[in-house]
Design an enzyme around this catalytic site. Structure first.
Site, PDB file in Angstrom:
ATOM      1  N   GLY A  43       0.828  -1.202   0.000  1.00  0.00           N
ATOM      2  CA  GLY A  43       0.000   0.000   0.000  1.00  0.00           C
ATOM      3  C   GLY A  43       0.862   1.250   0.000  1.00  0.00           C
ATOM      4  O   GLY A  43       2.094   1.154  -0.027  1.00  0.00           O
ATOM      5  N   GLY A  94       2.201   5.081   1.505  1.00  0.00           N
ATOM      6  CA  GLY A  94       2.657   5.531   2.812  1.00  0.00           C
ATOM      7  C   GLY A  94       1.564   6.225   3.596  1.00  0.00           C
ATOM      8  O   GLY A  94       1.391   5.987   4.797  1.00  0.00           O
ATOM      9  N   GLY A 123       1.113   2.863   5.428  1.00  0.00           N
ATOM     10  CA  GLY A 123       2.283   3.111   6.276  1.00  0.00           C
ATOM     11  C   GLY A 123       1.906   3.861   7.541  1.00  0.00           C
ATOM     12  O   GLY A 123       2.314   3.488   8.643  1.00  0.00           O
ATOM     13  N   GLU A 159      16.413   5.721   9.443  1.00  0.00           N
ATOM     14  CA  GLU A 159      17.538   5.856   8.509  1.00  0.00           C
ATOM     15  C   GLU A 159      17.037   6.724   7.367  1.00  0.00           C
ATOM     16  O   GLU A 159      16.204   6.283   6.567  1.00  0.00           O
ATOM     17  CB  GLU A 159      17.961   4.481   7.968  1.00  0.00           C
ATOM     18  CG  GLU A 159      18.305   3.451   9.037  1.00  0.00           C
ATOM     19  CD  GLU A 159      19.618   3.744   9.733  1.00  0.00           C
ATOM     20  OE1 GLU A 159      20.332   4.662   9.275  1.00  0.00           O
ATOM     21  OE2 GLU A 159      19.917   3.087  10.738  1.00  0.00           O
ATOM     22  N   CYS A 185      21.231   6.084  -0.848  1.00  0.00           N
ATOM     23  CA  CYS A 185      21.297   7.176   0.133  1.00  0.00           C
ATOM     24  C   CYS A 185      22.740   7.562   0.425  1.00  0.00           C
ATOM     25  O   CYS A 185      22.998   8.664   0.895  1.00  0.00           O
ATOM     26  CB  CYS A 185      20.594   6.747   1.416  1.00  0.00           C
ATOM     27  SG  CYS A 185      21.199   5.165   2.025  1.00  0.00           S
TER      28      CYS A 185
HETATM   29  P1  NDP Z   1       9.837   7.868   1.392  1.00  0.00           P
HETATM   30  O1  NDP Z   1      10.166   8.467   2.697  1.00  0.00           O
HETATM   31  O2  NDP Z   1       8.919   8.580   0.486  1.00  0.00           O
HETATM   32  O3  NDP Z   1       9.197   6.413   1.581  1.00  0.00           O
HETATM   33  C1  NDP Z   1       9.821   5.411   2.341  1.00  0.00           C
HETATM   34  C2  NDP Z   1       8.782   4.421   2.817  1.00  0.00           C
HETATM   35  O4  NDP Z   1       7.910   5.077   3.739  1.00  0.00           O
HETATM   36  C3  NDP Z   1       7.875   3.906   1.706  1.00  0.00           C
HETATM   37  O5  NDP Z   1       7.543   2.566   1.962  1.00  0.00           O
HETATM   38  C4  NDP Z   1       6.680   4.820   1.827  1.00  0.00           C
HETATM   39  O6  NDP Z   1       5.519   4.270   1.250  1.00  0.00           O
HETATM   40  C5  NDP Z   1       6.565   4.936   3.335  1.00  0.00           C
HETATM   41  N1  NDP Z   1       5.827   6.080   3.830  1.00  0.00           N
HETATM   42  C6  NDP Z   1       5.564   7.271   3.210  1.00  0.00           C
HETATM   43  N2  NDP Z   1       4.845   8.062   4.028  1.00  0.00           N
HETATM   44  C7  NDP Z   1       4.651   7.394   5.188  1.00  0.00           C
HETATM   45  C8  NDP Z   1       4.009   7.691   6.425  1.00  0.00           C
HETATM   46  N3  NDP Z   1       3.400   8.851   6.636  1.00  0.00           N
HETATM   47  N4  NDP Z   1       4.009   6.763   7.384  1.00  0.00           N
HETATM   48  C9  NDP Z   1       4.635   5.586   7.210  1.00  0.00           C
HETATM   49  N5  NDP Z   1       5.264   5.230   6.065  1.00  0.00           N
HETATM   50  C10 NDP Z   1       5.282   6.127   5.064  1.00  0.00           C
HETATM   51  O7  NDP Z   1      11.239   7.555   0.703  1.00  0.00           O
HETATM   52  P2  NDP Z   1      11.477   7.008  -0.749  1.00  0.00           P
HETATM   53  O8  NDP Z   1      10.781   5.698  -0.912  1.00  0.00           O
HETATM   54  O9  NDP Z   1      11.204   8.123  -1.711  1.00  0.00           O
HETATM   55  O10 NDP Z   1      13.048   6.680  -0.705  1.00  0.00           O
HETATM   56  C11 NDP Z   1      14.034   7.602  -0.942  1.00  0.00           C
HETATM   57  C12 NDP Z   1      14.569   8.157   0.358  1.00  0.00           C
HETATM   58  O11 NDP Z   1      15.059   7.119   1.179  1.00  0.00           O
HETATM   59  C13 NDP Z   1      15.754   9.070   0.122  1.00  0.00           C
HETATM   60  O12 NDP Z   1      15.623  10.212   0.921  1.00  0.00           O
HETATM   61  C14 NDP Z   1      16.944   8.245   0.574  1.00  0.00           C
HETATM   62  O13 NDP Z   1      18.052   8.973   0.995  1.00  0.00           O
HETATM   63  C15 NDP Z   1      16.331   7.469   1.686  1.00  0.00           C
HETATM   64  N6  NDP Z   1      17.138   6.291   2.003  1.00  0.00           N
HETATM   65  C16 NDP Z   1      17.857   6.274   3.167  1.00  0.00           C
HETATM   66  C17 NDP Z   1      18.683   5.207   3.454  1.00  0.00           C
HETATM   67  C18 NDP Z   1      19.456   5.143   4.732  1.00  0.00           C
HETATM   68  O14 NDP Z   1      19.912   4.063   5.082  1.00  0.00           O
HETATM   69  N7  NDP Z   1      19.643   6.243   5.452  1.00  0.00           N
HETATM   70  C19 NDP Z   1      18.822   4.083   2.507  1.00  0.00           C
HETATM   71  C20 NDP Z   1      18.015   4.212   1.335  1.00  0.00           C
HETATM   72  C21 NDP Z   1      17.204   5.288   1.093  1.00  0.00           C
HETATM   73  P3  NDP Z   1       5.148   4.570  -0.289  1.00  0.00           P
HETATM   74  O15 NDP Z   1       6.414   4.707  -1.060  1.00  0.00           O
HETATM   75  O16 NDP Z   1       4.390   3.377  -0.682  1.00  0.00           O
HETATM   76  O17 NDP Z   1       4.347   5.824  -0.266  1.00  0.00           O
END
Ligand code: NDP
Length: 516
Positions: free
Chosen positions: A239, A241, A245, A284, A322
């Protein structure tokens, strides 16, 4: 869909052993595959996950723009059912002997190994990455399970004496039911980086991958079933976020959240859970990582390595890691040489040999293109990229961005400040070591840094002043799974890896026994 129909479709996915076979399968089906939640040890039909059968999300193949599958947008009441399944499984799993938990997780790693190529193929199709890159990440997913399955067999605990009065010792127990949430850039690797330690340390979980890349998480359910993970110990729901989420992390039945994703989402999760003080939070988050190139790293004996490491750190996985070094700072005396050699290397290695994949989604592609338009408006110099890439007919609707190298970007430009998370790098000169450190640290983020120098004293002197959770010297992305992984500043809170993961997934109590 009847269960025999869904079983047949699942086996069709498993039967694809080349990229061509997987592509033909997508092309040959009249309706996209529909992924199903994995709850209580089995896949459940979409109507059990939803309030209405219309709540579906379509996922597209980044390389071609074709729809590949649909996933349910799991609604709050179905999220709660998954959490309850994890809660029901907790008492038994948390008391299961370590040796038994270890054997089950080892079996998971073996089954992943046996199906390595199938996972790599679907990861490449679903995320846009090259097949070679996907294989590396599947190998890392396998290591996540093998590492934590053996880690728990060798645990120790601390004991202290209060002379003649008491013996104290630390006792750890599993912290409960976790929400495990991962992003779209390294889907299988990052989700298993959470699932493996969570289960190893005796917790149960509900995992949610990104809606953009859910395929390999879907296949994982089958692996868990075959490995004998008891029903409810790991539940995987799909689903977006905002709906799925948010309902998951906010639930009072959830004892902890391990989240990898963007900083803004991390902030939203903190808000959603602010009143639940005892909830474990490991966040993270994003990065805008600096690569520092000192003149001594451009001497002929190491020049090739310097260019290779800086290029890999910038463009691996289309810059969608990241930890990528997207701000390169170069000592002025070698600046022109570096820009010339770096550009030539990237053109040869990444553009001509086509070792960069497509970016993950149309939305993300548009975001990156927006930054490139801004760079043109702000009169940055494009050494590479900036024009639409040359594509074959099949790829014309895909999400492709050519590796882009920019110079003359102002310090306060959004291109220099924001996490673009794509194949775009800026190069900026610096005068001396102090300025290099100051430029590197001039960011809200503090995830990683790359230091390229042959001066041993500088490695420590500069390395220890960088505001980054991970510093790589003359290398990049080297990992040992016991080392603390995580960022400073807006790149997150908490560390994971080895005993640091144990801190996330366990609670500690200190027992005081009288000395007799
Ligand atoms: P997002 O923060 O948009 O999404 C990450 C996950 O969180 C997805 O599964 C998303 O669901 C979910 N999500 C979104 N909103 C909510 C909410 N309100 N409550 C709970 N879950 C939620 O990140 P991205 O997927 O765009 O990934 C890229 C980002 O991840 C970059 O900023 C990157 O730097 C970071 N990253 C960090 C790493 C680290 O180890 N520090 C490693 C890899 C990436 P959905 O996508 O389905 O909306």
């Amino acid at each position: 869909m009847s269960s025999s129909t869904s079983d047949r479709r699942l086996s069709e996915l498993w039967n694809c052993v080349t990229l061509d076979e997987a592509s033909s399968l997508i092309n040959s089906t009249s309706s996209p595959f529909s992924l199903q939640n994995f709850v209580g040890g089995q896949y459940i039909a979409p109507h059990d996950s939803l309030t209405s059968s219309s709540q579906h999300i379509t996922s597209f193949e980044p390389k071609t723009g074709r729809p590949i599958y649909t996933l349910p947008c799991t609604q709050p009441h179905a999220v709660e059912a998954a959490i309850k399944a994890a809660k029901a499984a907790f008492p038994s799993w948390s008391k299961t002997a370590r040796a038994e938990r270890s054997a089950i997780l080892w079996k998971v790693s073996e089954l992943l190994q046996q199906n390595r190529e199938v996972f790599a193929i679907w990861e490449s199709i679903d995320q846009g990455k090259t097949l070679d890159r996907a294989r590396v990440e599947v190998d890392r997913a396998i290591s996540n399970f093998s590492y934590f399955s053996t880690f728990i067999l060798h645990e120790q605990t601390a004991a202290r004496m209060v002379d003649g009065v008491a013996l104290t010792y630390e006792h750890r127990s599993p912290a409960g039911v976790f929400a495990l949430i991962s992003p779209w850039n390294m889907p299988l690797y990052l989700l298993t980086w959470k699932i493996a330690p969570c289960l190893a340390f005796g917790c149960t979980a509900v995992a949610k991958p990104s809606e953009v890349t859910s395929m390999t998480a879907f296949l994982l359910g089958d692996i868990f079933q075959k490995a004998g993970v008891p029903p409810g110990v790991i539940n995987i729901i799909f689903g977006d976020g905002a709906t799925t989420g948010a309902a998951l992390v906010a639930s009072p039945l959830i004892n902890g959240v391990s989240f990898t994703g963007g900083t803004q989402t991390g902030i939203a999760i903190r808000r959603l859970t602010a009143h639940q003080i005892g909830k474990h939070l490991s966040l993270e988050l994003g990065g805008k990582n600096p690569t520092l190139v000192f003149a001594d790293s451009m001497v002929p004996s190491v020049r090739e390595r310097t260019i290779r490491v800086a290029a890999m750190a910038a463009f691996e996985n289309q810059g969608e890691i990241c930890l990528c070094g997207s701000r390169i700072y170069v000592e002025k005396s070698v600046y022109n040489d570096f820009v010339r050699d770096f550009t030539a290397y990237v053109r040869e290695k990444y553009v001509l040999k086509q070792t960069v994949g497509a970016v993950a989604s149309l939305q993300h592609c548009d975001k990156i293109r927006g930054y490139l338009e801004l760079a043109a408006e702000q009169k940055a110099t494009f050494h590479l990229g900036g024009a639409p890439p040359t594509l074959n007919e099949d790829e014309a609707q895909g999400y492709w961005i050519e590796p882009t190298i920019l110079t003359d970007v102002a310090k306060n430009s959004a291109i220099q400040i924001d996490e673009i998370f794509g194949p775009v790098v800026t190069i900026t000169p610096f005068d001396n070591e102090q300025e290099a450190i100051q430029l590197a640290n001039d960011s809200e983020y503090g995830l990683a840094a790359i230091l390229l120098t042959t001066d041993g004293a500088r490695m420590r002197r500069v390395g220890e002043q960088l505001e980054a959770g991970l510093v790589w010297v003359n290398c990049w992305l080297v990992r040992e799974l016991g080392t603390p992984f995580g960022g400073m500043k807006n790149s997150g809170t908490g560390r994971e890896g080895g005993e640091h993961s144990r801190d996330v997934f366990t609670v500690v109590r200190t027992l005081h026994l009288p000395a007799y």
